[in-house]
Design a protein around this motif. Structure first.
Motif, PDB file in Angstrom:
ATOM      1  N   PHE A  70       4.853   1.070   9.616  1.00 36.14           N
ATOM      2  CA  PHE A  70       5.723  -0.061   9.764  1.00 36.14           C
ATOM      3  C   PHE A  70       5.656  -1.012   8.659  1.00 36.14           C
ATOM      4  O   PHE A  70       4.555  -1.414   8.236  1.00 36.14           O
ATOM      5  N   PRO A  71       6.760  -1.278   8.120  1.00 34.22           N
ATOM      6  CA  PRO A  71       6.918  -2.350   6.948  1.00 34.22           C
ATOM      7  C   PRO A  71       5.904  -3.271   6.960  1.00 34.22           C
ATOM      8  O   PRO A  71       5.449  -3.807   5.759  1.00 34.22           O
ATOM      9  N   PHE A  72       5.900  -4.463   8.123  1.00 34.84           N
ATOM     10  CA  PHE A  72       5.146  -5.477   7.924  1.00 34.84           C
ATOM     11  C   PHE A  72       3.584  -5.099   7.504  1.00 34.84           C
ATOM     12  O   PHE A  72       2.997  -6.171   6.863  1.00 34.84           O
ATOM     13  N   TRP A  73       2.860  -4.162   8.084  1.00 30.79           N
ATOM     14  CA  TRP A  73       1.504  -3.922   7.728  1.00 30.79           C
ATOM     15  C   TRP A  73       1.342  -2.801   6.916  1.00 30.79           C
ATOM     16  O   TRP A  73      -0.049  -2.432   6.772  1.00 30.79           O
ATOM     17  N   ARG A  74       2.221  -1.970   6.470  1.00 31.78           N
ATOM     18  CA  ARG A  74       2.097  -0.773   5.893  1.00 31.78           C
ATOM     19  C   ARG A  74       1.261  -0.703   4.825  1.00 31.78           C
ATOM     20  O   ARG A  74       0.052  -0.180   4.497  1.00 31.78           O
ATOM     21  N   VAL A  75       1.620  -1.549   3.692  1.00 27.20           N
ATOM     22  CA  VAL A  75       0.996  -1.726   2.408  1.00 27.20           C
ATOM     23  C   VAL A  75      -0.451  -2.588   2.777  1.00 27.20           C
ATOM     24  O   VAL A  75      -1.493  -2.359   2.307  1.00 27.20           O
ATOM     25  N   PRO A  76      -0.533  -3.782   3.487  1.00 30.56           N
ATOM     26  CA  PRO A  76      -1.730  -4.494   3.716  1.00 30.56           C
ATOM     27  C   PRO A  76      -2.904  -3.425   4.029  1.00 30.56           C
ATOM     28  O   PRO A  76      -4.078  -3.467   3.801  1.00 30.56           O
ATOM     29  N   VAL A  77      -2.630  -2.731   5.212  1.00 30.74           N
ATOM     30  CA  VAL A  77      -3.392  -1.703   5.945  1.00 30.74           C
ATOM     31  C   VAL A  77      -3.973  -0.616   4.773  1.00 30.74           C
ATOM     32  O   VAL A  77      -5.127  -0.527   4.783  1.00 30.74           O
ATOM     33  N   PHE A  78      -3.181  -0.087   4.066  1.00 35.06           N
ATOM     34  CA  PHE A  78      -3.462   0.855   2.800  1.00 35.06           C
ATOM     35  C   PHE A  78      -4.372   0.072   2.002  1.00 35.06           C
ATOM     36  O   PHE A  78      -4.938   0.741   1.177  1.00 35.06           O
ATOM     37  N   ASP A  79      -3.837  -1.101   1.573  1.00 35.63           N
ATOM     38  CA  ASP A  79      -4.858  -1.701   0.650  1.00 35.63           C
ATOM     39  C   ASP A  79      -6.290  -1.839   1.048  1.00 35.63           C
ATOM     40  O   ASP A  79      -7.110  -1.861   0.117  1.00 35.63           O
ATOM     41  N   LEU A  80      -6.479  -2.191   2.355  1.00 35.23           N
ATOM     42  CA  LEU A  80      -7.740  -2.026   2.897  1.00 35.23           C
ATOM     43  C   LEU A  80      -8.613  -0.839   2.614  1.00 35.23           C
ATOM     44  O   LEU A  80      -9.807  -0.600   2.301  1.00 35.23           O
ATOM     45  N   LEU A  81      -7.797   0.229   2.846  1.00 31.34           N
ATOM     46  CA  LEU A  81      -8.479   1.749   2.681  1.00 31.34           C
ATOM     47  C   LEU A  81      -8.767   1.829   1.274  1.00 31.34           C
ATOM     48  O   LEU A  81      -9.823   2.703   0.980  1.00 31.34           O
TER      49      LEU A  81
END
Length: 212
Positions: free
Chosen positions: A129-140
């Protein structure tokens, strides 16, 4: 080849910041006596990070095409780590003449849990989902997360160079696409154990005492 021996092809594992850098210790050791190539699988390392359908077939086909086009049809001695072992097994099953020997280090695909793994399209849609795709991955792929997970797979302290490289790899444009497919179960093959059993090449299985 070196001294009449075929090249050695190294295949890395799959995780949030995977790349051929994982195979550096083997590369440095083996390259003293052999021609060694460490391949970045599609979606990882220096390969293309396109937003496409990441599947076991894509990975195994990439290995086959690399051997055919770059290594002149082999045969090669291949060493694969973790989930990379599944891709090698699929490639070797489909094109056995390209592989002389196979070494699998801590391969996935053994045990009842592996047979139960299935792709989860709903989870993949949620992760993408575009809204949280990159922020969630950045946490990983944050430095603390990378240090924690890489240390789980090592007996000795993980060098800072490894974490630094993983951090850089995990922050390239499109870095999230292939790892999110992995997290959604799309890169596993539930029947891979039968594929392992059917391999025709001399094969070595190296496994540790713990899940990592």
């Amino acid at each position: 080849s070196v001294r009449g021996k075929p090249p050695v092809l190294l295949i890395h594992s799959v995780n949030a910041a995977a790349s051929s850098f994982e195979m550096r210790p083997l590369f440095e050791r083996l390259s003293k006596q052999r021609r060694v190539i460490a391949l970045d699988l599609p979606g990882f390392g220096f390969s293309s990070r396109n937003d496409r359908d990441y599947t076991p077939a894509l990975m195994s086909d990439a290995i086959v095409e690399f051997i055919r086009l770059v290594l002149k049809n082999g045969p090669v001695d291949v060493v694969a780590l973790s989930l990379g072992a599944e891709f090698v097994a699929l490639a070797a099953q489909a094109h056995p003449a390209l592989f002389r020997t196979i070494t699998l280090i801590s391969p996935t695909g053994f045990g009842p849990r592996a047979r139960a793994l299935r792709p989860n399209p709903g989870l993949l849609r949620a992760l993408r989902f575009p809204f949280w795709r990159v922020p969630v991955f950045d946490l990983l792929v944050s430095r603390p997360s990378l240090r924690y997970f890489t240390q789980q797979s090592a007996r000795k302290r993980v060098p800072h160079a490894f974490t630094d490289y993983a951090y850089a790899v995990g922050h390239q444009p499109g870095s999230e696409h292939a790892p999110l497919a992995f997290l959604a179960g799309k890169l596993f093959t539930p029947t891979i154990f039968e594929t392992y059993q059917g391999l025709q090449q001399p094969s070595l299985l190296v496994y540790g005492n713990d899940p990592f």
